[in-house]
Design a protein around this motif. Structure first.
Motif, PDB file in Angstrom:
ATOM      1  N   GLU A  97       0.831  -1.204   0.000  1.00 42.28           N
ATOM      2  CA  GLU A  97       0.000   0.000   0.000  1.00 42.28           C
ATOM      3  C   GLU A  97       0.868   1.257   0.000  1.00 42.28           C
ATOM      4  O   GLU A  97       0.573   2.220  -0.683  1.00 42.28           O
ATOM      5  CB  GLU A  97      -0.942  -0.006   1.213  1.00 42.28           C
ATOM      6  N   LYS A  98       1.954   1.233   0.755  1.00 45.40           N
ATOM      7  CA  LYS A  98       2.867   2.376   0.791  1.00 45.40           C
ATOM      8  C   LYS A  98       3.531   2.596  -0.562  1.00 45.40           C
ATOM      9  O   LYS A  98       3.634   3.727  -1.043  1.00 45.40           O
ATOM     10  CB  LYS A  98       3.940   2.170   1.867  1.00 45.40           C
ATOM     11  N   SER A  99       3.929   1.490  -1.225  1.00 42.90           N
ATOM     12  CA  SER A  99       4.531   1.596  -2.557  1.00 42.90           C
ATOM     13  C   SER A  99       3.558   2.178  -3.563  1.00 42.90           C
ATOM     14  O   SER A  99       3.921   3.006  -4.401  1.00 42.90           O
ATOM     15  CB  SER A  99       4.999   0.225  -3.040  1.00 42.90           C
ATOM     16  N   GLN A 100       2.291   1.746  -3.482  1.00 41.98           N
ATOM     17  CA  GLN A 100       1.273   2.277  -4.401  1.00 41.98           C
ATOM     18  C   GLN A 100       1.025   3.767  -4.158  1.00 41.98           C
ATOM     19  O   GLN A 100       0.894   4.545  -5.088  1.00 41.98           O
ATOM     20  CB  GLN A 100      -0.035   1.507  -4.240  1.00 41.98           C
ATOM     21  N   THR A 101       1.005   4.178  -2.896  1.00 37.94           N
ATOM     22  CA  THR A 101       0.785   5.574  -2.548  1.00 37.94           C
ATOM     23  C   THR A 101       1.936   6.433  -3.048  1.00 37.94           C
ATOM     24  O   THR A 101       1.742   7.519  -3.604  1.00 37.94           O
ATOM     25  CB  THR A 101       0.634   5.743  -1.017  1.00 37.94           C
ATOM     26  N   GLU A 102       3.174   5.944  -2.883  1.00 40.47           N
ATOM     27  CA  GLU A 102       4.341   6.692  -3.331  1.00 40.47           C
ATOM     28  C   GLU A 102       4.432   6.773  -4.847  1.00 40.47           C
ATOM     29  O   GLU A 102       4.937   7.733  -5.399  1.00 40.47           O
ATOM     30  CB  GLU A 102       5.618   6.063  -2.765  1.00 40.47           C
ATOM     31  N   ALA A 103       3.902   5.750  -5.541  1.00 36.22           N
ATOM     32  CA  ALA A 103       3.948   5.734  -7.003  1.00 36.22           C
ATOM     33  C   ALA A 103       2.934   6.695  -7.621  1.00 36.22           C
ATOM     34  O   ALA A 103       3.072   7.104  -8.756  1.00 36.22           O
ATOM     35  CB  ALA A 103       3.694   4.310  -7.507  1.00 36.22           C
ATOM     36  N   GLU A 104       1.918   7.050  -6.866  1.00 32.73           N
ATOM     37  CA  GLU A 104       0.854   7.917  -7.412  1.00 32.73           C
ATOM     38  C   GLU A 104       1.214   9.353  -7.400  1.00 32.73           C
ATOM     39  O   GLU A 104       1.917  10.066  -7.153  1.00 32.73           O
ATOM     40  CB  GLU A 104      -0.452   7.730  -6.608  1.00 32.73           C
TER      41      GLU A 104
END
Length: 91
Positions: A84-91
């Motif tokens: 979830e953190k990786s997805q948030t940072e990628a956005e």
């Protein structure tokens, strides 16, 4: 129809039961380790009493991660949080 899936063991006069070493090893129980016994009205359960999750302190099978012993539910929560953190940072 009940199919027999285990081995037959005889309960000794003193209440002991011999469990084959390979069955213990499959369950992650080594010679001289401590085990926890518990039962209900028709079953007896044996599990290791030496592996505790370093996060939730549950007595369960654990995986070594670095110098930590972590159970599957905690490892799954960590993995999900990291994704979830990786997805948030990628956005």
């Amino acid at each position: 129809m009940n199919r027999f899936l285990g081995i037959l063991a005889v309960v000794g006069e003193d209440g002991t039961i011999k469990v084959p070493l390979d069955m213990l090893q499959t369950a992650g129980i080594k010679p001289n380790s401590k085990v926890e016994l518990f039962s209900d009205t028709s079953n007896l359960f044996v599990r290791t009493a030496e592996k505790f999750c370093d996060i939730c302190r549950t007595n369960t099978n654990t995986t070594s991660v670095g110098n930590q012993e972590i159970c599957k539910p905690c490892l799954d929560r960590i993995t999900q949080a990291a994704q979830e953190k990786s997805q948030t940072e990628a956005e």
